[in-house]
Design a protein around this motif. Sequence first.
Motif, PDB file in Angstrom:
ATOM      1  N   ALA A   1      -4.121  -4.815   0.480  1.00 37.32           N
ATOM      2  CA  ALA A   1      -3.110  -4.766  -0.588  1.00 37.32           C
ATOM      3  C   ALA A   1      -2.310  -6.063  -0.733  1.00 37.32           C
ATOM      4  O   ALA A   1      -1.657  -6.265  -1.755  1.00 37.32           O
ATOM      5  CB  ALA A   1      -2.167  -3.595  -0.354  1.00 37.32           C
TER       6      ALA A   1
ATOM      7  N   LYS B   1      -2.009  -0.125  -4.467  1.00 36.09           N
ATOM      8  CA  LYS B   1      -3.417  -0.554  -4.337  1.00 36.09           C
ATOM      9  C   LYS B   1      -4.161  -0.257  -5.624  1.00 36.09           C
ATOM     10  O   LYS B   1      -4.044   0.854  -6.163  1.00 36.09           O
ATOM     11  CB  LYS B   1      -4.089   0.197  -3.194  1.00 36.09           C
TER      12      LYS B   1
ATOM     13  N   GLU C   1       0.837  -1.205   0.000  1.00 36.84           N
ATOM     14  CA  GLU C   1       0.000   0.000   0.000  1.00 36.84           C
ATOM     15  C   GLU C   1       0.874   1.257   0.000  1.00 36.84           C
ATOM     16  O   GLU C   1       0.651   2.197  -0.773  1.00 36.84           O
ATOM     17  CB  GLU C   1      -0.925  -0.020   1.226  1.00 36.84           C
TER      18      GLU C   1
ATOM     19  N   ARG D   1      -8.091  -3.196  -3.474  1.00 38.87           N
ATOM     20  CA  ARG D   1      -8.122  -1.886  -2.806  1.00 38.87           C
ATOM     21  C   ARG D   1      -8.456  -2.052  -1.327  1.00 38.87           C
ATOM     22  O   ARG D   1      -8.204  -1.181  -0.518  1.00 38.87           O
ATOM     23  CB  ARG D   1      -9.181  -0.987  -3.449  1.00 38.87           C
TER      24      ARG D   1
END
Length: 324
Positions: free
Chosen positions: A277, A263, A258, A274
Amino acid sequence: MKAPERFGVRIEMQTPLAPYTTMKVGGPADYFARVQTVDQLIRLVRWARNEALPYWILGGGSNVLIGDAGVRGLVIYNRCRRVRIDEAPCCVFPQDDRPFVFAESGAGMAGLARRTIAAGLAGLEWAVSLPGTVGGAVVNNAGAYGGEVKDNLYDVMVLGADDEIVETPAAQLRFGYRVSTLKAQPGSEDNDALAVVRPGFGPVVLSANFRLAHGEREAIEAQAEQNLRHRRRSQPVEPSLGSTFVNPPGDYAGRLIEAAGLKGFAIGGVQVSRQHANFLINPGGVGGATAADVIGLIRHIRRVVADRFGILLKPEIQLVGEFC
Ligand SMILES: Cc1cc2nc3c(=O)[nH]c(=O)nc-3n(C[C@H](O)[C@H](O)[C@H](O)COP(=O)(O)OP(=O)(O)OC[C@H]3O[C@@H](n4cnc5c(N)ncnc54)[C@H](O)[C@@H]3O)c2cc1C
């Protein structure tokens, strides 16, 4: 290929494996057989050894990325699912009334956990929504929410590589973070250090005995419900393989991915979730992503995270079969 029919097992050819995995990715198995009883499992493995036909055990397919070119050899789909709760014999365990929970290796781990919770037994609350089978969980020492297989496993029945059936105490399996001595050692590593497992003649988990404690049923149910809610909140529902990478010491793979801004990043039909990650998702299901897409994304993530943070992420999932 007719011989296994004597013990009720039919061998298919060129069976697509994608539908048998939670990622919905992968080419066909040269040979594919479904076993429903432990006796069939033992006889089929012994037959394959005798024929010098390499085999590979498929449980819930929730931790394996099957290559687009499929699997050379025999894939044994484990549907041995019997489960039983036994009181501890007081003549053998006079001071300890914790019951034993017996499960064949193809039993679903989540179903097993739910059954023990309903019986007021504590110890498997962490597994209440874990995908996959008892065999896969034992081999991987699966775990979640502070619990793992090794905490409550008493022993396992293993068909060893030498054809002997051995009752193996849990301590002998030398469990670690998502590993045990039963986990197949990858046969090769390519230039990006992604190791691939291929069929062979390795040990097979036939069944497992857990030992659980009597507890307060409402409290056990409440803990399981909390774990379930947390999983629903934090993990995507699209096809995936769960956590793609193991957490590096002192950090989380998901946090690093992330923080690297990945993401939502996608290659072909596969995308970095999303929601979490460390999960790669295949929203298109069967026919959506290919294994090549997933490998491409794994390589990209590793490169970006290594460049940004100097950490080379190690896959938690197993790559199985032939990758074009
Ligand atoms: C949405 C999602 C969430 C997940 N969450 C978690 C989590 O919280 N914690 C966690 O640890 N894992 C998690 N996983 C990963 C996965 O569920 C576990 O690793 C699971 O234990 C794998 O079991 P399986 O039956 O699907 O194994 P498979 O993927 O079918 O096989 C895995 C390996 O085990 C071997 N194997 C399987 N059965 C046997 C047997 N009887 N004898 C010998 N070898 C065998 C296979 O040959 C293969 O090499 C998650 C996966 C998904 C998709």
